[in-house]
Design a protein around this motif. Structure first.
Motif, PDB file in Angstrom:
ATOM      1  N   ALA A 131       1.205  -1.519  -0.306  1.00  0.00           N
ATOM      2  CA  ALA A 131       0.143   0.047   0.632  1.00  0.00           C
ATOM      3  C   ALA A 131       1.271   1.141  -0.024  1.00  0.00           C
ATOM      4  O   ALA A 131       1.964   0.896   0.548  1.00  0.00           O
ATOM      5  CB  ALA A 131      -1.444   0.261   0.602  1.00  0.00           C
ATOM      6  N   VAL A 132       0.387   2.477  -0.734  1.00  0.00           N
ATOM      7  CA  VAL A 132       1.062   3.866  -0.391  1.00  0.00           C
ATOM      8  C   VAL A 132       0.085   4.228   0.578  1.00  0.00           C
ATOM      9  O   VAL A 132      -1.030   4.171   0.234  1.00  0.00           O
ATOM     10  CB  VAL A 132       0.835   4.279  -1.854  1.00  0.00           C
ATOM     11  N   TYR A 133       0.587   5.622   1.319  1.00  0.00           N
ATOM     12  CA  TYR A 133      -0.134   5.952   1.687  1.00  0.00           C
ATOM     13  C   TYR A 133      -0.652   7.858   1.009  1.00  0.00           C
ATOM     14  O   TYR A 133       0.415   8.352   1.054  1.00  0.00           O
ATOM     15  CB  TYR A 133       0.035   6.634   3.566  1.00  0.00           C
ATOM     16  N   HIS A 134      -2.528   8.503   1.078  1.00  0.00           N
ATOM     17  CA  HIS A 134      -2.030   9.771   0.272  1.00  0.00           C
ATOM     18  C   HIS A 134      -2.169  10.741   1.630  1.00  0.00           C
ATOM     19  O   HIS A 134      -3.053  10.640   2.134  1.00  0.00           O
ATOM     20  CB  HIS A 134      -3.269   9.673  -0.486  1.00  0.00           C
ATOM     21  N   ASP A 135      -1.305  11.284   1.776  1.00  0.00           N
ATOM     22  CA  ASP A 135      -1.339  12.759   2.940  1.00  0.00           C
ATOM     23  C   ASP A 135      -2.306  14.082   2.108  1.00  0.00           C
ATOM     24  O   ASP A 135      -2.348  14.683   0.625  1.00  0.00           O
ATOM     25  CB  ASP A 135      -0.302  13.597   2.683  1.00  0.00           C
ATOM     26  N   SER A 136      -3.637  14.134   2.540  1.00  0.00           N
ATOM     27  CA  SER A 136      -4.594  14.664   2.434  1.00  0.00           C
ATOM     28  C   SER A 136      -4.370  15.968   2.675  1.00  0.00           C
ATOM     29  O   SER A 136      -3.503  16.091   3.230  1.00  0.00           O
ATOM     30  CB  SER A 136      -5.739  14.387   3.045  1.00  0.00           C
ATOM     31  N   CYS A 137      -4.674  17.187   1.639  1.00  0.00           N
ATOM     32  CA  CYS A 137      -4.807  18.435   2.047  1.00  0.00           C
ATOM     33  C   CYS A 137      -4.883  18.978   3.654  1.00  0.00           C
ATOM     34  O   CYS A 137      -4.150  19.702   3.972  1.00  0.00           O
ATOM     35  CB  CYS A 137      -5.183  18.975   1.252  1.00  0.00           C
ATOM     36  N   SER A 138      -5.809  18.814   4.127  1.00  0.00           N
ATOM     37  CA  SER A 138      -6.649  18.586   5.273  1.00  0.00           C
ATOM     38  C   SER A 138      -5.564  17.855   6.410  1.00  0.00           C
ATOM     39  O   SER A 138      -5.363  18.949   7.511  1.00  0.00           O
ATOM     40  CB  SER A 138      -8.019  18.397   5.650  1.00  0.00           C
ATOM     41  N   ALA A 139      -5.456  17.430   6.188  1.00  0.00           N
ATOM     42  CA  ALA A 139      -4.215  16.056   7.471  1.00  0.00           C
ATOM     43  C   ALA A 139      -3.314  16.912   7.515  1.00  0.00           C
ATOM     44  O   ALA A 139      -3.011  17.255   8.467  1.00  0.00           O
ATOM     45  CB  ALA A 139      -4.679  14.603   6.893  1.00  0.00           C
ATOM     46  N   LEU A 140      -2.626  16.983   6.560  1.00  0.00           N
ATOM     47  CA  LEU A 140      -0.906  17.666   6.320  1.00  0.00           C
ATOM     48  C   LEU A 140      -1.336  18.858   7.129  1.00  0.00           C
ATOM     49  O   LEU A 140       0.113  19.884   7.102  1.00  0.00           O
ATOM     50  CB  LEU A 140      -0.536  17.303   4.797  1.00  0.00           C
ATOM     51  N   ARG A 141      -2.071  19.587   5.840  1.00  0.00           N
ATOM     52  CA  ARG A 141      -2.067  21.457   6.277  1.00  0.00           C
ATOM     53  C   ARG A 141      -2.344  21.805   7.529  1.00  0.00           C
ATOM     54  O   ARG A 141      -2.351  22.941   8.168  1.00  0.00           O
ATOM     55  CB  ARG A 141      -2.169  22.280   4.569  1.00  0.00           C
ATOM     56  N   GLU A 142      -4.018  21.319   7.351  1.00  0.00           N
ATOM     57  CA  GLU A 142      -4.450  22.262   8.683  1.00  0.00           C
ATOM     58  C   GLU A 142      -4.531  21.339   9.921  1.00  0.00           C
ATOM     59  O   GLU A 142      -4.692  21.810  11.263  1.00  0.00           O
ATOM     60  CB  GLU A 142      -6.091  22.162   8.326  1.00  0.00           C
ATOM     61  N   CYS A 143      -4.228  19.569  10.229  1.00  0.00           N
ATOM     62  CA  CYS A 143      -4.018  19.181  10.906  1.00  0.00           C
ATOM     63  C   CYS A 143      -2.535  18.821  11.845  1.00  0.00           C
ATOM     64  O   CYS A 143      -2.941  18.274  12.847  1.00  0.00           O
ATOM     65  CB  CYS A 143      -4.945  17.945  11.133  1.00  0.00           C
ATOM     66  N   ILE A 145      -0.360  16.245  10.325  1.00  0.00           N
ATOM     67  CA  ILE A 145      -0.543  14.701  10.241  1.00  0.00           C
ATOM     68  C   ILE A 145       0.006  14.365   8.871  1.00  0.00           C
ATOM     69  O   ILE A 145      -0.252  15.031   8.104  1.00  0.00           O
ATOM     70  CB  ILE A 145      -2.132  14.045  10.670  1.00  0.00           C
ATOM     71  N   LYS A 146       0.902  13.791   9.849  1.00  0.00           N
ATOM     72  CA  LYS A 146       2.116  12.925   8.528  1.00  0.00           C
ATOM     73  C   LYS A 146       2.415  11.415   9.308  1.00  0.00           C
ATOM     74  O   LYS A 146       2.146  11.283   8.564  1.00  0.00           O
ATOM     75  CB  LYS A 146       3.366  14.098   8.179  1.00  0.00           C
ATOM     76  N   GLU A 148       1.873   9.800  12.060  1.00  0.00           N
ATOM     77  CA  GLU A 148       0.412   9.246  12.442  1.00  0.00           C
ATOM     78  C   GLU A 148      -0.148   8.511  11.806  1.00  0.00           C
ATOM     79  O   GLU A 148      -0.233   7.024  12.899  1.00  0.00           O
ATOM     80  CB  GLU A 148       0.231   9.759  13.363  1.00  0.00           C
ATOM     81  N   PRO A 149      -0.310   8.503  10.665  1.00  0.00           N
ATOM     82  CA  PRO A 149      -1.729   7.459   9.998  1.00  0.00           C
ATOM     83  C   PRO A 149      -0.255   5.680   9.967  1.00  0.00           C
ATOM     84  O   PRO A 149      -0.232   4.863   9.590  1.00  0.00           O
ATOM     85  CB  PRO A 149      -1.575   8.519   8.918  1.00  0.00           C
ATOM     86  N   ARG A 150       0.946   6.608   9.647  1.00  0.00           N
ATOM     87  CA  ARG A 150       1.820   6.100   8.992  1.00  0.00           C
ATOM     88  C   ARG A 150       2.513   4.850  10.251  1.00  0.00           C
ATOM     89  O   ARG A 150       2.805   3.550  10.108  1.00  0.00           O
ATOM     90  CB  ARG A 150       3.158   6.640   8.365  1.00  0.00           C
ATOM     91  N   GLN A 151       2.108   5.446  11.560  1.00  0.00           N
ATOM     92  CA  GLN A 151       3.167   4.793  12.166  1.00  0.00           C
ATOM     93  C   GLN A 151       2.088   3.376  13.090  1.00  0.00           C
ATOM     94  O   GLN A 151       2.093   2.471  13.063  1.00  0.00           O
ATOM     95  CB  GLN A 151       3.197   5.905  13.390  1.00  0.00           C
ATOM     96  N   LEU A 152       0.019   3.517  12.717  1.00  0.00           N
ATOM     97  CA  LEU A 152      -0.643   2.981  12.789  1.00  0.00           C
ATOM     98  C   LEU A 152      -0.449   1.517  12.137  1.00  0.00           C
ATOM     99  O   LEU A 152      -0.829   1.075  11.831  1.00  0.00           O
ATOM    100  CB  LEU A 152      -1.809   3.793  12.420  1.00  0.00           C
ATOM    101  N   LEU A 153       0.093   2.706  10.661  1.00  0.00           N
ATOM    102  CA  LEU A 153      -0.345   1.638   9.657  1.00  0.00           C
ATOM    103  C   LEU A 153       1.406   0.123   9.552  1.00  0.00           C
ATOM    104  O   LEU A 153       1.079  -0.891   9.267  1.00  0.00           O
ATOM    105  CB  LEU A 153      -0.522   1.934   8.369  1.00  0.00           C
ATOM    106  N   GLY A 154       1.756   1.065   9.977  1.00  0.00           N
ATOM    107  CA  GLY A 154       3.149   0.086  10.441  1.00  0.00           C
ATOM    108  C   GLY A 154       3.143  -1.126  11.219  1.00  0.00           C
ATOM    109  O   GLY A 154       3.693  -1.540  11.472  1.00  0.00           O
ATOM    110  N   ASN A 155       2.404  -1.477  12.188  1.00  0.00           N
ATOM    111  CA  ASN A 155       1.597  -2.540  13.328  1.00  0.00           C
ATOM    112  C   ASN A 155       0.512  -2.388  12.590  1.00  0.00           C
ATOM    113  O   ASN A 155       0.430  -3.747  13.388  1.00  0.00           O
ATOM    114  CB  ASN A 155       1.311  -0.869  14.081  1.00  0.00           C
TER     115      ASN A 155
END
Length: 242
Positions: A131-143, A145-146, A148-155
């Motif tokens: 899988a690849v992870y897509h950084d949504s504009c809102s997650a990356l720039r407004e919240c 978040i970068k 955190e989702p990768r840490q969860l997916l890594g497990n």
């Protein structure tokens, strides 16, 4: 820990399974989940279209639907970002100024809440694939978040997460942008999907169903061998109702 669940209208109407999986993941994390059935929308569609008076009416209802003293968790960085940021335009120096500030400090996107607030990143999830992870504009720039989702997916057992080119570039949805500038929007979706396919990915994962809907529409139209999934649907995969 008690949390209030905010399910955006978009997820409520189109992706109810994602809503139910959010409850499952939060409960597995040890949270007692409260859901106010009177909740509706954060006001983002009206706000982005320039109808700020209407957005303010909806936003006032949102503020009244949630308690200021409890954590508010949502499986949408887009709607979380709306409350955290755009509400400044609507409610600064208004009669609900302090109420708004308290709500803004209480609301968290799901991955942010799991990793940074309750410090949990393993849920026994299993999913075979690349899988690849897509950084949504809102997650990356407004919240902001970068990782955190990768840490969860890594497990997630069996899941291989790889980086793709321009993973933090917009997918092309942007709400009314996709309607007003359909050609540009579709080309941006094409580029995002092609970048994922170039990595032999089977899944595109993100925190925002709006991005995923846009990308899945392009995938379906072109009949491509790849699928979109919301982060929480991945976290709830492999353990069912346990």
């Amino acid at each position: 820990m008690q949390v209030s669940l905010f399910i955006p209208c978009f997820i409520d109407q189109l992706y109810p399974t994602t809503a139910f999986n959010t409850v499952k993941v939060l409960e597995k994390a040890g949270c007692k989940v409260n859901y106010n059935p009177e909740q509706t929308c954060c006001g983002q569609p009206a706000y982005n279209a320039g109808f700020w008076d209407e957005a303010k009416i909806i936003g006032n209802k949102f503020l009244d639907d949630f308690a200021e003293s409890k954590y508010i968790v949502s499986p949408s960085a887009s709607c979380t970002g709306m409350v955290k940021n755009a509400y400044n335009d609507l409610f600064t120096n208004s009669m609900v100024h302090n109420q708004c500030r308290n709500i803004q400090s209480s609301i968290h996107e799901l991955s942010d809440f799991l990793v940074n607030i309750i410090k949990k990143d393993y849920f026994g999830a299993e999913m075979e694939g690349r899988a690849v992870y897509h950084d949504s504009c809102s997650a990356l720039r407004e919240c902001r978040i970068k990782e955190e989702p990768r840490q969860l997916l890594g497990n997630v057992d069996g899941l291989e997460l790889v980086d793709m080119r321009d993973q933090d570039t917009c997918c092309g949805f942007g709400g009314t942008f996709a309607v007003k500038f359909n050609g540009i929007s579709s080309a941006m979706a094409e580029q995002k999907v092609n970048n994922a396919l170039a990595m032999d990915a089977e899944y595109i994962i993100s925190t925002d169903t709006s991005c995923l809907m846009h990308l899945q529409a392009y995938i379906d139209k072109q009949k491509l061998p790849i699928k979109t999934m919301h982060l929480v649907d991945v976290l709830a995969n492999g353990w069912g109702n346990v």
